[in-house]
Design an enzyme around this catalytic site. Sequence first.
Site, PDB file in Angstrom:
ATOM      1  N   ASP A 115      -2.945  83.078  42.688  1.00 54.29           N
ATOM      2  CA  ASP A 115      -3.478  82.173  43.701  1.00 54.29           C
ATOM      3  C   ASP A 115      -3.754  82.920  45.013  1.00 54.29           C
ATOM      4  OD1 ASP A 115      -0.765  82.648  44.193  1.00 54.29           O
ATOM      5  OD2 ASP A 115      -0.225  80.549  44.461  1.00 54.29           O
ATOM      6  N   ASP A 118      -0.396  88.038  49.306  1.00 57.06           N
ATOM      7  CA  ASP A 118       0.179  87.993  50.648  1.00 57.06           C
ATOM      8  C   ASP A 118       0.718  89.395  50.953  1.00 57.06           C
ATOM      9  OD1 ASP A 118       1.192  86.897  53.024  1.00 57.06           O
ATOM     10  OD2 ASP A 118       2.959  86.073  52.084  1.00 57.06           O
ATOM     11  N   ARG A 180      -0.156  70.626  45.793  1.00 56.77           N
ATOM     12  CA  ARG A 180      -0.846  71.462  44.797  1.00 56.77           C
ATOM     13  C   ARG A 180      -2.125  70.793  44.297  1.00 56.77           C
ATOM     14  NH1 ARG A 180       2.412  75.773  43.267  1.00 56.77           N
ATOM     15  NH2 ARG A 180       4.652  75.398  43.147  1.00 56.77           N
TER      16      ARG A 180
HETATM   17  P1  IMP Z   1       3.444  88.139  47.872  1.00 57.23           P
HETATM   18  O1  IMP Z   1       4.389  88.760  46.885  1.00 57.23           O
HETATM   19  O2  IMP Z   1       3.974  88.216  49.266  1.00 57.23           O
HETATM   20  O3  IMP Z   1       2.031  88.668  47.777  1.00 57.23           O
HETATM   21  O4  IMP Z   1       3.465  86.603  47.586  1.00 57.23           O
HETATM   22  C1  IMP Z   1       2.680  85.977  46.704  1.00 57.23           C
HETATM   23  C2  IMP Z   1       3.178  84.559  46.494  1.00 57.23           C
HETATM   24  O5  IMP Z   1       3.716  83.956  47.704  1.00 57.23           O
HETATM   25  C3  IMP Z   1       2.018  83.694  46.092  1.00 57.23           C
HETATM   26  O6  IMP Z   1       1.797  83.756  44.700  1.00 57.23           O
HETATM   27  C4  IMP Z   1       2.463  82.336  46.578  1.00 57.23           C
HETATM   28  O7  IMP Z   1       3.264  81.704  45.609  1.00 57.23           O
HETATM   29  C5  IMP Z   1       3.301  82.609  47.806  1.00 57.23           C
HETATM   30  N1  IMP Z   1       2.523  82.427  49.066  1.00 57.23           N
HETATM   31  C6  IMP Z   1       2.139  83.382  49.937  1.00 57.23           C
HETATM   32  N2  IMP Z   1       1.427  82.858  50.959  1.00 57.23           N
HETATM   33  C7  IMP Z   1       1.347  81.537  50.701  1.00 57.23           C
HETATM   34  C8  IMP Z   1       0.706  80.444  51.394  1.00 57.23           C
HETATM   35  O8  IMP Z   1       0.065  80.568  52.451  1.00 57.23           O
HETATM   36  N3  IMP Z   1       0.835  79.225  50.821  1.00 57.23           N
HETATM   37  C9  IMP Z   1       1.516  79.011  49.660  1.00 57.23           C
HETATM   38  N4  IMP Z   1       2.124  79.997  48.987  1.00 57.23           N
HETATM   39  C10 IMP Z   1       2.039  81.260  49.504  1.00 57.23           C
END
Ligand code: IMP
Length: 200
Positions: A115, A118, A180
Amino acid sequence: MPTKATKRTARVKPGQRAEETLRVLISHQRIRERVRHMAQEIRRDFPNEPVHLVGVLKGSVLFLADLARELGGEVSFDFISVSSYGKGMDSTGEVKMNKDLDVSIEGRSVLVVEDILDTGLTLKYLLRLFEERKPKHLRVAVLLDKAERRIADVKADYTGFVIPNEFVVGYGLDYDERYRNLPDVCVVRLGPRGKTKIEA
Ligand code: IMP
């Protein structure tokens, strides 16, 4: 492609709490068009082969469902569930597997469907895990990319929208398991002064 928030404010949404405000960042129509183009790009790269989609639960579900329908040709899918740990919104990079894939990816053309990218720590963990399983190809499609938040050195092969550092919900993404089912991607802000969750 970079995207800016529109001035359009969402009406009260199902599940919305009084202290939360929602603002449409990317409309469902824009998402639909972009997903169609992403599917064309992917099919150009894999014109005649089965593509095995690996969705990362739960946020990727709506994106994967739409992408699968736009891809055409032979498509299969599987899902994995992981959680990352950290304080508040800050991930420590520690990722735990909740549910592994059902079938082997060895020798297959695999497209990981996420999705949002981040910090990139979840994707880094997944790519390392999947590479060991010897797929024929391993590519990544993300709907949203918060590029300025990146910690891990990972990149998606196909990106829907680059977005600013805001907490977003809708089209599969949640806040506390709510929102969602919103068709648009919206920025959610908390509190009377509009403090966003991500800054809290
Ligand atoms: P990462 O490991 O920091 O890249 O995090 C990825 C996961 O964090 C995504 O798959 C989401 O489940 C969650 N996430 C990060 N930013 C958001 C946001 O703005 N809204 C909702 N979920 C987020």
